[in-house]
Design an enzyme around this catalytic site. Structure first.
Site, PDB file in Angstrom:
ATOM      1  N   LYS A  25      -8.392  10.624   2.357  1.00 41.43           N
ATOM      2  CA  LYS A  25      -9.224   9.906   3.323  1.00 41.43           C
ATOM      3  C   LYS A  25      -8.251   9.193   4.255  1.00 41.43           C
ATOM      4  O   LYS A  25      -7.716   8.137   3.947  1.00 41.43           O
ATOM      5  CB  LYS A  25     -10.157   8.944   2.594  1.00 41.43           C
TER       6      LYS A  25
ATOM      7  N   CYS B 248       3.165  -4.630   4.552  1.00 41.16           N
ATOM      8  CA  CYS B 248       3.039  -5.520   3.399  1.00 41.16           C
ATOM      9  C   CYS B 248       4.390  -5.952   2.863  1.00 41.16           C
ATOM     10  O   CYS B 248       4.462  -6.771   1.952  1.00 41.16           O
ATOM     11  CB  CYS B 248       2.214  -4.860   2.293  1.00 41.16           C
TER      12      CYS B 248
ATOM     13  N   GLU C 260      -2.181 -13.556   4.196  1.00 43.56           N
ATOM     14  CA  GLU C 260      -1.587 -12.563   5.095  1.00 43.56           C
ATOM     15  C   GLU C 260      -2.229 -12.606   6.476  1.00 43.56           C
ATOM     16  O   GLU C 260      -3.453 -12.573   6.612  1.00 43.56           O
ATOM     17  CB  GLU C 260      -1.742 -11.163   4.490  1.00 43.56           C
TER      18      GLU C 260
ATOM     19  N   SER D 215      -6.261  -3.859   2.113  1.00 42.25           N
ATOM     20  CA  SER D 215      -6.441  -5.284   1.868  1.00 42.25           C
ATOM     21  C   SER D 215      -6.704  -5.559   0.389  1.00 42.25           C
ATOM     22  O   SER D 215      -7.182  -4.695  -0.350  1.00 42.25           O
ATOM     23  CB  SER D 215      -7.606  -5.816   2.705  1.00 42.25           C
TER      24      SER D 215
END
Length: 502
Positions: free
Chosen positions: A174, A282, A383, A227
């Site tokens: 995906k 990240c 973040e 996330s």
């Protein structure tokens, strides 16, 4: 404007979707393509295609499976500029960063090429007297890869696809609905390299279809990057369905700067780590914890370098800071900066109002720096995923380590020091899963796992390294015993049939 297709069973298939996602060039703000929000039937077709291919692919000897990856690696080298442009155009990474995205996909492919040795099992002759045990690693079936927007090449076509298929599995990827074009280009590379139909399938879809796919009986495992909120949901739901799951999530990496560190070089490393890829990674470095004795000088050094960073379009090879990936995300970052000001953090460099001549509609932000950030401020805790650096101040090593370890995320952590004792203590006691000692972005090469901790990761096995081989395979232990002439007529058999040493 290009209307993207799905890639199913080695063919680009026009979708019957009623809804399409707009794909933007962040450097210009223009819509350059549309990606389908695929139908339930199309998602089912992708899974069935992967399931049908699995039995034959798993039986291809691993030495032959990796021959496909040799060719993939060769094609990546041959089409490096084309793939780099694809990443730059749909994601906004500056040219060298976009090239690095592709090269990290190549690096993981090279790691997967080593699968004949990585996938080897273990054996013990006479595990019990006359009984031999061999452990094999076997493929599992169809995996679902759920990729984010920030690394269109490295994550789907590095962390997920090559290792998954080298282990003998098939995959439905995906792709990000924001940046799917690079993954679709890679799909053609795999097809040209000789990958059989159905082993790799690439689709774009909505959350409802992801939920259905995670629950699907043919999906054996799920790899997700995104996330923490979504990653935790994916982990819980896929685990509930009995799937093998790994979710790699948000971070708020900190660097501790000790007073003995060489500040000129340290400042350069911090600027590189904080603003590279526009902070949209990240393993960015969004927080620095500086000893009070050198904090003022360090902030001045960082500001001097940051305010001279060239902001510009991704495909201008002199650009050092490209746009963020979407207009919506740009506004989210601005909102977070505004909130930081309201919290009382000192904004010493403001990147909210940057414009690039000739590219006024692009999604640009300049570097921002907050000083005097405290533990209570959200701006320094959660973040932001953008070019924003927070400076916290500490009294000493112990105070700095406490501040860092209080954070709920633990992807990476860094210390800048020339003191061996502090470096060793830091490596031992930090919560970060990837640790840098005078290294601003401590991402290990792909033969090691990408090993985030705490709320940065949910699962038992990480991506890359030997963890990836274990994630994409199951162990099977075979114990063998051959009867002696005396045993052939023996009617007394131990309760444990020789599988203990008693």
């Amino acid at each position: 404007m290009e209307k993207l297709n799905l890639f199913i069973n080695n063919e680009y298939v026009p979708s019957k979707a009623a809804e399409y996602y707009k794909i933007y060039d962040p450097s210009t703000g223009e819509v350059i393509a549309e990606a389908p929000k695929c139908t339930p039937d199309e998602a089912e077709l992708a899974i069935k295609s992967a399931a049908a291919a699995f039995e034959s692919w798993r039986n291809v000897p691993v030495l032959k499976r990796v021959q496909v990856l040799y060719k993939v690696k060769q094609y990546i080298d041959e089409h490096l500029d084309e793939l780099t442009m694809s990443v730059a155009r749909e994601n906004g990474k500056a040219w060298e960063e976009a090239k690095g995205d592709v090269l990290k996909a190549r690096e993981a492919t090279e790691h997967a090429i080593s699968m004949p040795s990585l996938i080897m099992g273990e054996s013990l002759m006479d595990a019990s007297n006359g009984y031999d045990t061999v452990l094999y690693r076997e493929s599992l079936g169809v995996f679902l890869g759920i990729a984010p927007c920030n690394f269109p090449a490295m994550i789907p076509m590095g962390w997920m696809v090559p290792l998954c298929i080298a282990c003998g599995n098939t995959i439905v990827l995906k792709a990000s609905s924001t940046t799917p074009m690079t993954a679709l280009k890679f799909a053609d590379i795999y097809r040209q390299a000789g990958l059989p139909a159905g082993v790799l399938n690439v689709i774009t879809c909505g959350r409802d279809e992801v939920e259905r796919m995670m629950a699907h009986e043919d999906i054996k495992g799920v790899s997700f990057v995104g996330s923490t909120k979504t990653g935790l949901s994916v982990y819980e739901r896929a685990s509930k369905y009995g799937k093998r799951v790994q979710t790699l999530c948000e971070a708020k990496n900190h660097a501790l700067v000790m007073s003995d560190a060489p500040l000129t070089r340290v400042a350069a490393g911090i600027v590189n780590a904080s603003y590279g890829c526009a902070g949209e990674r990240c393993m960015a470095l969004p927080v620095v914890v500086a000893e009070e004795a050198i904090a003022d000088q360090l902030v001045a050094e960082i500001k001097k370098l940051a305010e001279n960073i060239k902001v510009g379009p991704a495909y201008d090879k002199t650009t050092k800071l490209g746009p963020v990936y979407s207009a919506k995300h740009k506004q989210e970052i601005i909102d977070r900066i505004n909130a930081g000001v309201e919290e009382g953090a000192k904004l010493v460099l403001d990147g909210r109002n940057v414009t690039v001549p000739g590219f006024e509609n692009g999604f640009y932000l300049g570097p921002s720096i907050f000083d005097c950030v405290t533990d209570e401020m959200n701006v320094g805790t959660y973040e932001i995923f953008g070019p924003v650096l927070c400076i916290k101040r500490c009294k000493n090593f112990e105070d700095g380590l406490r501040i860092m370890n209080n954070n709920p995320f633990a992807n990476g952590s860094v210390i800048y020091t020339q003191n061996g004792y502090f470096a060793r203590e830091f490596a031992k006691r930090t919560h970060g899963g990837m640790v840098g000692i005078n290294v601003g972005i401590p991402v290990p090469v792909g033969v090691f796992p990408f090993s985030g901790h705490k709320k940065s990761f949910f699962g038992a096995l990480h991506t890359l390294g030997k963890d990836a081989v274990k994630f994409y395979t199951d162990s099977k232990c075979v114990t063998t015993h051959w009867f002696t002439e005396e045993e052939k007529t023996d009617t007394t058999v131990s309760t444990w049939d020789g599988t203990t040493n008693n």
